[in-house]
Design a protein around this motif. Structure first.
Motif, mmCIF file in Angstrom:
data_model
loop_
_atom_site.group_PDB
_atom_site.id
_atom_site.type_symbol
_atom_site.label_atom_id
_atom_site.label_comp_id
_atom_site.label_asym_id
_atom_site.label_seq_id
_atom_site.Cartn_x
_atom_site.Cartn_y
_atom_site.Cartn_z
ATOM 1 N N LYS A 35 -35.270 28.025 32.707
ATOM 2 C CA LYS A 35 -36.463 28.869 32.560
ATOM 3 C C LYS A 35 -36.414 30.061 33.517
ATOM 4 C CE LYS A 35 -39.808 25.508 30.863
ATOM 5 N NZ LYS A 35 -41.083 24.815 31.134
ATOM 6 N N ILE A 36 -35.999 29.819 34.737
ATOM 7 C CA ILE A 36 -35.898 30.894 35.728
ATOM 8 C C ILE A 36 -34.886 31.942 35.263
ATOM 9 C CG2 ILE A 36 -35.105 31.439 38.077
ATOM 10 C CD1 ILE A 36 -36.413 28.779 38.949
ATOM 11 N N ASP A 37 -33.763 31.495 34.724
ATOM 12 C CA ASP A 37 -32.755 32.430 34.216
ATOM 13 C C ASP A 37 -33.322 33.301 33.091
ATOM 14 O OD1 ASP A 37 -30.881 31.530 36.015
ATOM 15 O OD2 ASP A 37 -29.904 30.159 34.585
ATOM 16 N N ARG A 38 -34.067 32.681 32.163
ATOM 17 C CA ARG A 38 -34.676 33.444 31.074
ATOM 18 C C ARG A 38 -35.684 34.458 31.619
ATOM 19 N NH1 ARG A 38 -34.904 28.358 28.390
ATOM 20 N NH2 ARG A 38 -37.118 28.219 28.809
ATOM 21 N N LEU A 39 -36.487 34.059 32.597
ATOM 22 C CA LEU A 39 -37.461 34.977 33.195
ATOM 23 C C LEU A 39 -36.775 36.143 33.895
ATOM 24 C CD1 LEU A 39 -40.156 32.545 34.638
ATOM 25 C CD2 LEU A 39 -40.461 34.218 32.830
ATOM 26 N N GLU A 40 -35.698 35.858 34.626
ATOM 27 C CA GLU A 40 -34.964 36.922 35.304
ATOM 28 C C GLU A 40 -34.402 37.928 34.307
ATOM 29 O OE1 GLU A 40 -32.096 34.835 37.677
ATOM 30 O OE2 GLU A 40 -33.446 34.697 39.402
ATOM 31 N N LYS A 41 -33.882 37.435 33.187
ATOM 32 C CA LYS A 41 -33.361 38.334 32.154
ATOM 33 C C LYS A 41 -34.478 39.186 31.577
ATOM 34 C CE LYS A 41 -29.415 35.532 30.716
ATOM 35 N NZ LYS A 41 -28.857 34.690 29.652
ATOM 36 N N ALA A 42 -35.650 38.581 31.352
ATOM 37 C CA ALA A 42 -36.782 39.323 30.793
ATOM 38 C C ALA A 42 -37.261 40.398 31.768
ATOM 39 C CB ALA A 42 -37.927 38.369 30.459
ATOM 40 N N LYS A 44 -35.423 41.867 34.104
ATOM 41 C CA LYS A 44 -34.393 42.906 34.122
ATOM 42 C C LYS A 44 -34.514 43.827 32.922
ATOM 43 C CE LYS A 44 -30.352 41.504 36.563
ATOM 44 N NZ LYS A 44 -29.051 40.877 36.547
ATOM 45 N N LYS A 45 -34.752 43.228 31.760
ATOM 46 C CA LYS A 45 -34.888 44.004 30.528
ATOM 47 C C LYS A 45 -36.103 44.927 30.613
ATOM 48 C CE LYS A 45 -34.999 43.365 25.527
ATOM 49 N NZ LYS A 45 -35.066 42.373 24.444
ATOM 50 N N ALA A 46 -37.210 44.399 31.133
ATOM 51 C CA ALA A 46 -38.425 45.211 31.278
ATOM 52 C C ALA A 46 -38.202 46.338 32.275
ATOM 53 C CB ALA A 46 -39.594 44.338 31.706
ATOM 54 N N ALA A 47 -37.486 46.054 33.360
ATOM 55 C CA ALA A 47 -37.225 47.081 34.372
ATOM 56 C C ALA A 47 -36.349 48.192 33.808
ATOM 57 C CB ALA A 47 -36.560 46.448 35.592
ATOM 58 N N THR A 48 -35.356 47.840 33.016
ATOM 59 C CA THR A 48 -34.498 48.875 32.435
ATOM 60 C C THR A 48 -35.269 49.689 31.402
ATOM 61 O OG1 THR A 48 -33.620 47.288 30.836
ATOM 62 C CG2 THR A 48 -32.322 47.654 32.833
ATOM 63 N N ALA A 49 -36.162 49.036 30.655
ATOM 64 C CA ALA A 49 -36.982 49.771 29.680
ATOM 65 C C ALA A 49 -37.915 50.740 30.394
ATOM 66 C CB ALA A 49 -37.781 48.794 28.823
ATOM 67 N N LYS A 50 -38.479 50.298 31.507
ATOM 68 C CA LYS A 50 -39.379 51.163 32.280
ATOM 69 C C LYS A 50 -38.599 52.326 32.884
ATOM 70 C CE LYS A 50 -42.959 51.062 35.783
ATOM 71 N NZ LYS A 50 -43.694 50.253 36.745
ATOM 72 N N ALA A 51 -37.413 52.061 33.365
ATOM 73 C CA ALA A 51 -36.584 53.122 33.934
ATOM 74 C C ALA A 51 -36.196 54.133 32.857
ATOM 75 C CB ALA A 51 -35.331 52.524 34.570
ATOM 76 N N ALA A 52 -35.918 53.653 31.665
ATOM 77 C CA ALA A 52 -35.576 54.558 30.565
ATOM 78 C C ALA A 52 -36.766 55.426 30.190
ATOM 79 C CB ALA A 52 -35.106 53.761 29.355
ATOM 80 N N ALA A 53 -37.959 54.829 30.168
ATOM 81 C CA ALA A 53 -39.170 55.594 29.856
ATOM 82 C C ALA A 53 -39.435 56.649 30.927
ATOM 83 C CB ALA A 53 -40.363 54.658 29.719
ATOM 84 N N THR A 54 -39.238 56.291 32.179
ATOM 85 C CA THR A 54 -39.428 57.237 33.281
ATOM 86 C C THR A 54 -38.409 58.371 33.178
ATOM 87 O OG1 THR A 54 -40.206 55.423 34.670
ATOM 88 C CG2 THR A 54 -39.560 57.442 35.796
ATOM 89 N N ALA A 55 -37.178 58.037 32.858
ATOM 90 C CA ALA A 55 -36.145 59.064 32.711
ATOM 91 C C ALA A 55 -36.484 60.007 31.565
ATOM 92 C CB ALA A 55 -34.791 58.407 32.481
#
Length: 126
Positions: A35-42, A44-55
């Motif tokens: 479960k922790i691994d799945r949460l970490e992936k989620a 990370k995915k959200a952080a990259t999406a936010k970074a892409a939106a900011t860019a």
């Protein structure tokens, strides 16, 4: 007739005690780790999406597109004309509706940034 006592292995007894006391087993820990691994992936995915939106927002900012207030737009249009600008010309340059433009002109005049030099003709105060 008396029942024969069955022997319980130490391993089984230890597992039963751990279960009764609420301790986590290896199986429980493996589930938690998954479960922790799945949460970490989620995350990370959200952080990259936010970074892409900011860019993407920064890219739009970098193109020179800027939001300005309606008041500053009208004032800039009046300042560009040295002899003064008519109401109709202002409306054509800015694209604002009549009511909105009249309110902005009134506000700028009240603030002392615009001067009326004739009927419907405005000049920026220097």
């Amino acid at each position: 007739m008396a029942r024969k006592a069955t022997q319980i292995s130490m391993d089984a007894a230890f597992k039963q005690i751990l279960k009764d006391q609420g301790f986590l087993t290896k199986k429980d820990l493996d589930k938690l780790n998954a479960k922790i691994d799945r949460l970490e992936k989620a995350v990370k995915k959200a952080a990259t999406a936010k970074a892409a939106a900011t860019a993407q927002k920064r890219a739009v900012k970098g193109t020179g597109l800027r939001r300005t207030s309606a008041t500053s737009t009208v004032l800039e249009a009046v300042q560009r004309s040295k002899k003064g600008v008519t109401f109709a010309a202002l409306q054509k340059k800015t694209g604002f509706e009549e009511k909105k433009l009249r309110n902005i002109i009134f506000r700028l005049h009240k603030l002392g940034q615009l001067e009326r030099v004739g009927r419907g003709v405005y000049v920026a105060v220097k």
